[in-house]
Design an enzyme around this catalytic site. Structure first.
Site, PDB file in Angstrom:
ATOM      1  CB  SER A 110      25.246  48.337  23.742  1.00 17.86           C
ATOM      2  OG  SER A 110      25.560  49.421  24.583  1.00 17.86           O
ATOM      3  CB  VAL A 111      20.963  51.086  22.893  1.00 21.52           C
ATOM      4  CG1 VAL A 111      20.804  50.466  24.278  1.00 21.52           C
ATOM      5  CG2 VAL A 111      20.076  52.315  22.750  1.00 21.52           C
ATOM      6  CE  LYS A 112      21.393  51.400  28.958  1.00 23.34           C
ATOM      7  NZ  LYS A 112      20.473  52.362  29.605  1.00 23.34           N
ATOM      8  CG  ASP A 113      28.297  52.688  22.154  1.00 21.55           C
ATOM      9  OD1 ASP A 113      28.524  52.082  23.214  1.00 21.55           O
ATOM     10  OD2 ASP A 113      28.757  52.343  21.056  1.00 21.55           O
ATOM     11  CB  ALA A 148      28.433  56.163  27.246  1.00 24.67           C
TER      12      ALA A 148
END
Length: 359
Positions: free
Chosen positions: A60-63, A66
């Site tokens: 996901s884009v949230k990598d 993070a």
């Protein structure tokens, strides 16, 4: 037929991407492809290009966020080797953090609303995270999952609450990586960008970078689901927070302006409110017409991209974000029983209902 610009960019970028060797999991974050959505591009007369963030190694884009919030904690000396990272998340940032923590040797603790899909909760636990699903309550409630995460971190030694909603290292990830990638992939010819926001980091960071490069010649629009206040906020110039309804989308929509979004409110040109019916129809269209299997927030972003293309007129280059794959939501999004419970079956055209394969 794809434009000459896109054909040339596709050839060069794919060769470069295939030539790379990355340094572990973390080195594989970012540099995702920009996919031309062929049918929608033909329908609108503009190039509808979607950043394939589901191709990040954590899915996901949230990598990106993070990695940056952990790096920020390290740079500030807030965590030392063997420490614990704690976060409140609807799922994808937690999954990204669990991966990054495994790669860096940290423990990971996640608090999340118990309304999220079981697939995400299971995946977090498979990645070694300690997971606490808690009742979904408003941010101003002390039992909100973010506040519980903060208190948990405070109770531990050598631990940090990464605070993705108001930690602007999240926004910085997109100023330093996603924005420049989109700019390079479109050779600076981008005319419009749109996406939804949860923490605000993706929209704000990309908006800041693109506006600094191209000013008012690139238009940036927020895409908002039902139940979020941000559409009413932008439509009234910041005078109205109106919450109405709820959405099937997970991880997007807000009841406030976060610290990640706040610095860039002034550069956002407008907003779209996208009904769930439009999002679920687009989700099934993307699967059928493009072979792209994504979640509801990605589909919402694509609906908004089409709206932006209509608003700006033909011949434009419009980009958006494909946040993650549908694997994390398939027990809901492809379940007839669940879709019926949300009154969404009728929103899916008859010829696409063959994909509703779960009871």
């Amino acid at each position: 037929m794809a434009s000459k610009l896109f054909s040339r960019l596709y050839t060069s970028s794919s060769l470069a991407r295939n030539a790379q060797i990355t340094n572990g999991f973390i080195g594989a974050i970012g540099n995702t492809p920009l996919i031309r959505l062929n049918r929608l591009s033909e329908e609108t007369g503009s190039e509808i290009l979607a950043k394939a963030e589901f191709m990040n190694p954590g899915g996901s884009v949230k990598d990106r966020a993070a990695l940056f919030v952990v790096k920020d904690a390290e740079e500030k000396g807030l965590i030392k080797p063997g420490g614990t990272v704690v976060e409140g998340t609807a799922g994808n940032t937690g999954i990204g953090l669990a991966h990054v923590c495994r790669a860096k040797g940290y423990k990971c603790v996640i608090y999340m609303p118990n309304t999220q899909s079981q697939e995400k909760i299971d995946l977090l636990r498979m990645l070694g995270a300690e997971v606490y699903p808690v009742p979904a309550v408003a941010f101003d409630n002390p039992q909100n999952y973010n506040h519980q995460a903060a208190r948990h971190a405070e109770s531990l030694d050598n631990a940090v609450w990464t605070n993705q909603f108001d930690n602007t290292a999240n926004r910085r990830a997109h100023i330093e990586t996603t924005g420049p990638e989109i700019w390079a992939q479109t050779e600076g010819k981008i005319d419009g960008f749109t996406c939804a926001t949860g923490t605000g980091g993706t929209l704000a960071g990309i908006a800041r970078y693109l506006k600094e490069k191209k000013g008012d010649d690139v238009k940036v629009y927020l895409a908002d689901p039902p139940g979020s206040v941000l559409h009413s906020y932008f439509q009234t110039g910041g005078k109205l927070f109106e919450r109405s309804g709820s959405s099937i989308t997970e991880g997007i929509g807000q009841g406030r302006v976060t610290d990640n979004l706040k610095p860039d409110v002034g550069v956002i040109d407008g907003s779209f409110n996208i009904p769930d019916e439009d999002s679920i129809k687009m989700l099934y269209r993307l699967l059928d017409e493009e072979g792209i299997y994504v979640g509801a927030s990605s589909a919402l972003n694509v609906v908004a991209a089409v709206e932006l293309a209509k608003k700006l007129g033909k011949g434009k280059i419009i980009t958006t974000i494909l946040c993650d794959g549908a694997y994390r939501y398939q027990s809901r999004l492809f379940s007839r029983k669940w879709l019926e419970s949300k009154n969404l079956v009728s929103a899916i055209p008859d010829h696409l209902q063959k994909y509703i394969v779960l009871e």
